[in-house]
Design a protein around this motif. Structure first.
Motif, PDB file in Angstrom:
ATOM      1  N   UNK A   8      44.148  30.179  41.495  1.00 51.82           N
ATOM      2  CA  UNK A   8      44.476  31.113  40.405  1.00 51.82           C
ATOM      3  C   UNK A   8      43.782  32.457  40.618  1.00 51.82           C
ATOM      4  N   UNK A   9      42.474  32.413  40.882  1.00 49.61           N
ATOM      5  CA  UNK A   9      41.746  33.673  41.084  1.00 49.61           C
ATOM      6  C   UNK A   9      42.144  34.325  42.402  1.00 49.61           C
ATOM      7  N   UNK A  10      42.462  33.520  43.411  1.00 51.32           N
ATOM      8  CA  UNK A  10      42.852  34.090  44.694  1.00 51.32           C
ATOM      9  C   UNK A  10      44.231  34.743  44.619  1.00 51.32           C
ATOM     10  N   UNK A  11      45.142  34.148  43.838  1.00 52.45           N
ATOM     11  CA  UNK A  11      46.444  34.796  43.628  1.00 52.45           C
ATOM     12  C   UNK A  11      46.267  36.122  42.876  1.00 52.45           C
ATOM     13  N   UNK A  12      45.370  36.117  41.899  1.00 52.36           N
ATOM     14  CA  UNK A  12      45.106  37.369  41.177  1.00 52.36           C
ATOM     15  C   UNK A  12      44.562  38.427  42.136  1.00 52.36           C
ATOM     16  N   UNK A  13      43.647  38.012  43.020  1.00 49.81           N
ATOM     17  CA  UNK A  13      43.113  38.932  44.028  1.00 49.81           C
ATOM     18  C   UNK A  13      44.227  39.430  44.935  1.00 49.81           C
TER      19      UNK A  13
ATOM     20  N   UNK B  87      47.341  37.571  56.405  1.00 54.91           N
ATOM     21  CA  UNK B  87      46.351  38.033  55.439  1.00 54.91           C
ATOM     22  C   UNK B  87      46.427  37.211  54.154  1.00 54.91           C
ATOM     23  N   UNK B  88      47.644  37.021  53.651  1.00 61.71           N
ATOM     24  CA  UNK B  88      47.814  36.244  52.425  1.00 61.71           C
ATOM     25  C   UNK B  88      47.397  34.791  52.637  1.00 61.71           C
ATOM     26  N   UNK B  89      47.759  34.209  53.779  1.00 58.96           N
ATOM     27  CA  UNK B  89      47.403  32.823  54.054  1.00 58.96           C
ATOM     28  C   UNK B  89      45.894  32.643  54.075  1.00 58.96           C
ATOM     29  N   UNK B  90      45.193  33.587  54.682  1.00 57.74           N
ATOM     30  CA  UNK B  90      43.740  33.481  54.771  1.00 57.74           C
ATOM     31  C   UNK B  90      43.059  33.706  53.419  1.00 57.74           C
ATOM     32  N   UNK B  91      43.615  34.612  52.620  1.00 54.51           N
ATOM     33  CA  UNK B  91      43.056  34.849  51.275  1.00 54.51           C
ATOM     34  C   UNK B  91      43.189  33.584  50.429  1.00 54.51           C
ATOM     35  N   UNK B  92      44.376  32.998  50.412  1.00 51.80           N
ATOM     36  CA  UNK B  92      44.629  31.852  49.548  1.00 51.80           C
ATOM     37  C   UNK B  92      43.868  30.609  50.000  1.00 51.80           C
ATOM     38  N   UNK B  93      43.507  30.550  51.271  1.00 55.10           N
ATOM     39  CA  UNK B  93      42.734  29.407  51.764  1.00 55.10           C
ATOM     40  C   UNK B  93      41.234  29.693  51.788  1.00 55.10           C
ATOM     41  N   UNK B  94      40.835  30.894  51.374  1.00 56.37           N
ATOM     42  CA  UNK B  94      39.416  31.239  51.293  1.00 56.37           C
ATOM     43  C   UNK B  94      38.761  31.469  52.638  1.00 56.37           C
TER      44      UNK B  94
ATOM     45  N   UNK C 241      37.819  41.950  48.261  1.00 51.34           N
ATOM     46  CA  UNK C 241      37.771  40.701  49.012  1.00 51.34           C
ATOM     47  C   UNK C 241      36.356  40.116  48.999  1.00 51.34           C
ATOM     48  N   UNK C 242      35.375  40.968  49.258  1.00 53.70           N
ATOM     49  CA  UNK C 242      33.983  40.508  49.292  1.00 53.70           C
ATOM     50  C   UNK C 242      33.490  40.101  47.908  1.00 53.70           C
ATOM     51  N   UNK C 243      33.998  40.735  46.890  1.00 54.07           N
ATOM     52  CA  UNK C 243      33.618  40.350  45.525  1.00 54.07           C
ATOM     53  C   UNK C 243      34.054  38.921  45.228  1.00 54.07           C
ATOM     54  N   UNK C 244      35.277  38.574  45.627  1.00 48.89           N
ATOM     55  CA  UNK C 244      35.758  37.208  45.441  1.00 48.89           C
ATOM     56  C   UNK C 244      34.905  36.225  46.257  1.00 48.89           C
ATOM     57  N   UNK C 245      34.593  36.620  47.475  1.00 50.74           N
ATOM     58  CA  UNK C 245      33.753  35.778  48.342  1.00 50.74           C
ATOM     59  C   UNK C 245      32.384  35.552  47.697  1.00 50.74           C
ATOM     60  N   UNK C 246      31.789  36.602  47.152  1.00 46.30           N
ATOM     61  CA  UNK C 246      30.490  36.518  46.487  1.00 46.30           C
ATOM     62  C   UNK C 246      30.540  35.560  45.298  1.00 46.30           C
ATOM     63  N   UNK C 247      31.547  35.696  44.456  1.00 45.91           N
ATOM     64  CA  UNK C 247      31.648  34.867  43.252  1.00 45.91           C
ATOM     65  C   UNK C 247      31.850  33.399  43.607  1.00 45.91           C
ATOM     66  N   UNK C 248      32.646  33.130  44.620  1.00 44.64           N
ATOM     67  CA  UNK C 248      32.878  31.734  44.999  1.00 44.64           C
ATOM     68  C   UNK C 248      31.608  31.103  45.573  1.00 44.64           C
TER      69      UNK C 248
END
Length: 581
Positions: free
Chosen positions: A196-201, A98-105, A134-141
């Motif tokens: 940076x933002x993904x680590x915060x997420x 989960x963490x690996x996938x979050x940090x790699x987008x 998770x979806x909020x980060x996806x939307x912003x990116x």
């Protein structure tokens, strides 16, 4: 049948991130996370690991903490070697993916991982919140990349169908109008696409998972910081603005401040008064000291910021009796003098302009009064004063009485906020008087048989210390209305003695005593950490400089004022400079 290890978990359960049963408990997961691999054997097609030795639960947790820290500081190869040799894994496999996938987008994979983590959530309802974040980060990116159609699809068809936080969805939709990445980041309060933002997420998402499944970010640093903070709290001489954090202090030894840096040595003795010195008080900015004496004078002293020594500035005279109490205005431009102080009854109050040395006013409301204490309002425009004959007045700087309260026998007073004044009376009580609506009530009543002679309130307005006849010093919490601690050692039976809070964080309490000594306490300890000798008669009053925490003064019936400082002189920095650092 699978072989069970000494620690009660099945070693082959780590072979797949999806091998844990949905109904597994968090406790089971904690055992799955940590493994010791050795002596591999095959039985009925099942691989078993028979540990040659086993780590205790605490040892396993330490290995996990060290491994996480190594990864965080960039020593990933060393962390892998640690995992290989110990047989420990840092996080549950599903959490690691989960963490690996979050940090790699990789948002689709991360959403899939969420289903694998469902059994371990502290609250199953949190799954919706995690997916929303998770979806909020996806939307912003997507929005930052200029992919407005894909971003709109996420907002309408993925986030909206969660039926969660519609107000936030509306706020996000407005961001579609952002002119560019900079405006988007500013309006969204977002760090922008990247690690940076993904680590915060990731830190937000981890809070929904137990530590047995995924360690909180920076857990080892947090624990070490807590240890240093506890050492600082237990350090009886810690009197510096430098906090005990990992950047300032070594981990190799326990933190302990030296007594030589604490104000416990006489650095100056002043004998300018001709009789007993009854009271001493620093101005709020710590630049001046006022001392009152039985010789009917007040001396204003300047504080040298380099040497922490006093030099005589002016003498205020003309008082008809002993000066037993003074009160500074918040800005240090006015001084109210009460001439009674227990030495003699006196109805007068003197109001001095310290900047010019001129007497602004002399107030005497009634010849039957006996005014013995005063306190300024926070705005400096008024002051309260009172005494044991039932007087309690609010006066302006011209000395005119604006309001009064009948029948209040005031031992001591302190103006708490705009309209509320704390008063110790002759019934062993501390009461709060509100002059705006003419109400009053008892804040607390100490379980004592003797009078409250004086008290002091700290800067927060929450803590109060009482000097009680024949019973020492009592510390009360004004908010919770509870007795926190009784301090032992101070002798007070016949004379007025005054105590104070002091030090950088007001962690210390100092008091005069009838045994000719100054007592200093740490708030966490009931017995004194220092007893200062030098005076030859009763020590009436002490005060800690609010700007220079290594400077303490005491006033005594031996006619002297003593300035106490550290054995090793400090730099010239005051509290403001230390805070700026």
């Amino acid at each position: 049948m699978q072989q069970q290890s000494k620690n009660g978990f099945l070693a082959n359960e780590i072979s797949s991130s999806k091998s844990c049963d949905v109904g597994s408990s968090v406790e089971d997961t904690n055992e799955i996370v940590v493994r010791k691999k050795a002596g591999i054997s095959e039985a009925n097609g099942v691989t078993n690991f028979a540990p040659v030795f086993s780590l205790s639960k605490s040892e396993e947790e330490v290995v996990r903490l060290i491994g996480q820290h190594l990864n965080e500081i960039g020593l990933s190869q060393t962390a892998e070697k640690l995992k290989e040799e110990s047989g420990c894994i840092l996080d549950h496999p599903s959490a690691a993916h989960f963490q690996k996938h979050i940090l790699s987008g990789k948002w689709f994979e991360a959403e899939t991982d969420l289903e694998d983590l469902r059994p371990f959530l502290l609250d199953v309802k949190s799954l919706t919140e995690m997916r929303f974040l998770l979806l909020e980060e996806k939307f912003l990116e997507l929005l930052e990349d200029g992919k407005h159609i894909e971003a709109l699809h996420v907002l309408r068809h993925e986030m909206n169908m969660l039926n969660h936080d519609q107000e936030r969805i509306h706020a996000l939709s407005i961001l579609m109008m952002a002119s560019g990445p900079e405006e988007l980041q500013k309006r969204a309060k977002w760090l922008g696409k990247g690690k940076a933002s993904r680590y915060r997420l990731m830190n937000k998402l981890q809070s929904f998972l137990p530590a047995s499944v995924m360690l909180p970010s920076g857990r080892l640093r947090t624990l070490l910081g807590q240890a240093l903070t506890l050492q600082q709290q237990n350090c009886k001489f810690h009197n510096t603005k430098v906090t005990c954090d990992l950047g300032n202090f070594s981990l190799l030894n326990d933190h302990e401040c030296s007594r030589e840096q604490f104000p416990c040595v006489t650095v100056q003795t002043l004998s300018d008064h001709c009789d007993d010195v009854l009271y001493c008080k620093f101005s709020n900015d710590g630049s001046m000291l006022a001392t009152g004496s039985k010789d009917s004078t007040v001396i204003i002293w300047n504080v040298d910021p380099e040497t922490r020594k006093l030099s005589r500035s002016m003498t205020l005279d003309g008082h008809t009796t002993a000066v037993g109490h003074v009160a500074w205005s918040p800005k240090g431009d006015y001084l109210v003098v009460c001439a009674g102080g227990g030495e003699a009854d006196c109805p007068d109050v003197w109001i001095w302009n310290v900047e010019t040395g001129a007497l602004e006013a002399r107030n005497s409301n009634s010849p039957d009064d006996s005014i013995s204490c005063a306190s300024f309002s926070p705005d400096g425009r008024r002051f309260a004063c009172g005494g044991l004959r039932g007087q309690f007045y609010i006066c302006d700087l011209s000395g005119s009485v604006q309001e009064h309260w009948e029948g209040v026998r005031v031992q001591y007073c302190h103006w708490k906020n705009d309209s509320q004044i704390l008063v110790a009376d002759t019934h062993q009580r501390v009461r709060l008087y509100n002059f705006d609506d003419s109400t009053d009530f008892t804040v607390f009543q100490d379980d004592i048989s003797n009078d409250v002679m004086s008290f002091a309130v700290d800067k927060s307005g929450r803590n109060i210390i009482l000097n009680i006849k024949n019973q020492g010093i009592h510390w009360w919490d004004l908010t919770d209305r509870v007795l926190v601690r009784k301090f032992q050692g101070v002798s007070q039976g016949f004379f007025m003695n005054y105590s104070c809070f002091g030090g950088v964080n007001e962690d210390f309490i100092a008091s005069g005593s009838e045994d000719n000594q100054v007592y200093i306490y740490h708030k966490s300890k009931e017995n004194p950490i220092q007893i200062l000798s030098g005076h030859t008669r009763n020590v009436n009053c002490v005060d800690w400089n609010p700007r220079y925490p290594d400077m303490l003064v005491s006033a005594s019936d031996d006619g002297t004022i003593r300035v106490w400082g550290p054995a090793k002189p400090s730099t010239s920095k005051g509290l403001e400079a230390l805070e700026a650092d």
